[in-house]
Design a protein around this motif. Structure first.
Motif, mmCIF file in Angstrom:
data_model
loop_
_atom_site.group_PDB
_atom_site.id
_atom_site.type_symbol
_atom_site.label_atom_id
_atom_site.label_comp_id
_atom_site.label_asym_id
_atom_site.label_seq_id
_atom_site.Cartn_x
_atom_site.Cartn_y
_atom_site.Cartn_z
ATOM 1 N N LYS A 63 64.527 51.734 40.889
ATOM 2 C CA LYS A 63 64.676 52.750 39.836
ATOM 3 C C LYS A 63 65.101 54.079 40.455
ATOM 4 O O LYS A 63 64.671 54.437 41.545
ATOM 5 N N VAL A 64 65.921 54.808 39.733
ATOM 6 C CA VAL A 64 66.204 56.188 40.108
ATOM 7 C C VAL A 64 64.957 56.982 39.746
ATOM 8 O O VAL A 64 64.351 56.775 38.693
ATOM 9 N N SER A 65 64.555 57.888 40.633
ATOM 10 C CA SER A 65 63.350 58.670 40.353
ATOM 11 C C SER A 65 63.592 60.154 40.554
ATOM 12 O O SER A 65 64.469 60.577 41.309
ATOM 13 N N CYS A 66 62.797 60.921 39.839
ATOM 14 C CA CYS A 66 62.815 62.376 39.920
ATOM 15 C C CYS A 66 61.368 62.814 40.100
ATOM 16 O O CYS A 66 60.536 62.594 39.218
ATOM 17 N N ILE A 67 61.064 63.379 41.252
ATOM 18 C CA ILE A 67 59.710 63.849 41.534
ATOM 19 C C ILE A 67 59.748 65.366 41.532
ATOM 20 O O ILE A 67 60.545 65.981 42.241
ATOM 21 N N VAL A 68 58.874 65.961 40.705
ATOM 22 C CA VAL A 68 58.823 67.411 40.569
ATOM 23 C C VAL A 68 57.448 67.892 41.005
ATOM 24 O O VAL A 68 56.429 67.460 40.465
ATOM 25 N N LEU A 69 57.417 68.800 41.966
ATOM 26 C CA LEU A 69 56.185 69.430 42.429
ATOM 27 C C LEU A 69 56.151 70.827 41.831
ATOM 28 O O LEU A 69 57.108 71.600 41.959
ATOM 29 N N PHE A 70 55.037 71.158 41.171
ATOM 30 C CA PHE A 70 54.990 72.391 40.376
ATOM 31 C C PHE A 70 53.589 72.977 40.330
ATOM 32 O O PHE A 70 52.615 72.347 40.720
ATOM 33 N N SER A 147 66.779 52.786 46.084
ATOM 34 C CA SER A 147 66.177 52.318 47.333
ATOM 35 C C SER A 147 65.069 53.248 47.828
ATOM 36 O O SER A 147 64.468 52.984 48.864
ATOM 37 N N GLY A 148 64.819 54.350 47.096
ATOM 38 C CA GLY A 148 63.791 55.305 47.517
ATOM 39 C C GLY A 148 64.285 56.339 48.500
ATOM 40 O O GLY A 148 63.493 57.051 49.116
ATOM 41 N N THR A 149 65.603 56.450 48.635
ATOM 42 C CA THR A 149 66.190 57.454 49.513
ATOM 43 C C THR A 149 66.439 58.727 48.708
ATOM 44 O O THR A 149 67.051 58.680 47.637
ATOM 45 N N ILE A 150 65.972 59.836 49.224
ATOM 46 C CA ILE A 150 66.174 61.121 48.556
ATOM 47 C C ILE A 150 67.650 61.485 48.644
ATOM 48 O O ILE A 150 68.236 61.499 49.732
ATOM 49 N N GLU A 167 73.702 64.757 35.962
ATOM 50 C CA GLU A 167 74.791 64.256 36.813
ATOM 51 C C GLU A 167 74.227 63.539 38.035
ATOM 52 O O GLU A 167 74.673 62.442 38.394
ATOM 53 N N GLU A 168 73.225 64.145 38.669
ATOM 54 C CA GLU A 168 72.653 63.555 39.877
ATOM 55 C C GLU A 168 71.903 62.260 39.566
ATOM 56 O O GLU A 168 72.073 61.257 40.257
ATOM 57 N N ALA A 169 71.082 62.274 38.532
ATOM 58 C CA ALA A 169 70.305 61.079 38.172
ATOM 59 C C ALA A 169 71.206 59.943 37.734
ATOM 60 O O ALA A 169 71.041 58.792 38.155
ATOM 61 N N ARG A 170 72.184 60.253 36.899
ATOM 62 C CA ARG A 170 73.093 59.210 36.419
ATOM 63 C C ARG A 170 74.004 58.699 37.517
ATOM 64 O O ARG A 170 74.416 57.535 37.512
ATOM 65 N N GLY A 171 74.321 59.556 38.475
ATOM 66 C CA GLY A 171 75.181 59.155 39.582
ATOM 67 C C GLY A 171 74.509 58.181 40.515
ATOM 68 O O GLY A 171 75.171 57.458 41.252
ATOM 69 N N GLU A 172 73.192 58.117 40.495
ATOM 70 C CA GLU A 172 72.444 57.213 41.377
ATOM 71 C C GLU A 172 72.171 55.873 40.720
ATOM 72 O O GLU A 172 71.574 54.998 41.329
ATOM 73 N N GLN A 173 72.560 55.706 39.463
ATOM 74 C CA GLN A 173 72.226 54.461 38.751
ATOM 75 C C GLN A 173 73.153 53.334 39.051
ATOM 76 O O GLN A 173 74.230 53.267 39.238
#
Length: 173
Positions: A63-70, A147-150, A167-173
């Motif tokens: 899965k494409v993932s987005c991790i946000v630290l806040f 693959s879990g690569t940032i 753009e970034e999330a969709r580009g990784e799919q």
């Protein structure tokens, strides 16, 4: 000839010293990683406000993932979190993990209500997970491929736009 010194009242000097020391010390720590594009996501487990527990990177595989630290006291985080909510709504196929840095769940819940956010979050009272990613600066947003690569890292300079994140999330799919 006598040297010329400017006398600063002790209270003013103490105030200036406190302001100077408190401005960055709490944020900057020498421990922690400095993850960059090309690095793998670190291993950690976090419980979220919807009752789920996620084991990274295992549960994000494929899965494409987005991790946000806040932290909701951070003005840039308060600006970015509604953008992340839009990303969440537009891209349900992207796994979005919101992980707080040094913040109680009750404080996060209050901000979530005020901002109309519905995404699950993981309230962390310490920097344990944060330190796996960085030593300073929030918000921090990491987009990782299947693959879990940032692939992309964003901080507050500038806070990423919805168009950029899409753009970034969709580009990784």
């Amino acid at each position: 000839m006598r040297p010329c010194f400017v006398k600063i009242p002790a209270a003013v000097a103490a105030f200036l010293l406190i302001v100077l020391l408190s401005s960055c010390i709490k944020d900057r720590q020498e421990t922690g990683a400095g993850l960059r594009p090309g690095d793998k996501l670190p291993e950690f487990s976090a419980s979220f406000s919807d009752g789920t527990t996620v084991n990274v990177p295992k549960d994000l595989a494929g899965k494409v993932s987005c991790i946000v630290l806040f932290n909701t006291s951070c003005p840039d985080c308060r600006e970015e979190l509604p953008v992340i909510q839009e990303l969440h709504d537009l891209c349900p196929e992207v796994s979005i993990l919101l992980v707080s840095r040094e913040e109680e769940a009750s404080t996060i819940e209050e901000f979530w209500r005020e901002a109309g956010l519905s995404m699950p979050y993981s309230a962390q009272k310490d920097r344990k997970i944060y330190n796996l990613f960085a030593t300073s600066l929030i918000p921090r947003t990491y987009i990782a491929d299947k693959s879990g690569t940032i692939r992309y890292v964003h901080t507050d300079n500038p806070v990423p736009s919805l168009d950029t994140l899409l753009e970034e999330a969709r580009g990784e799919q």
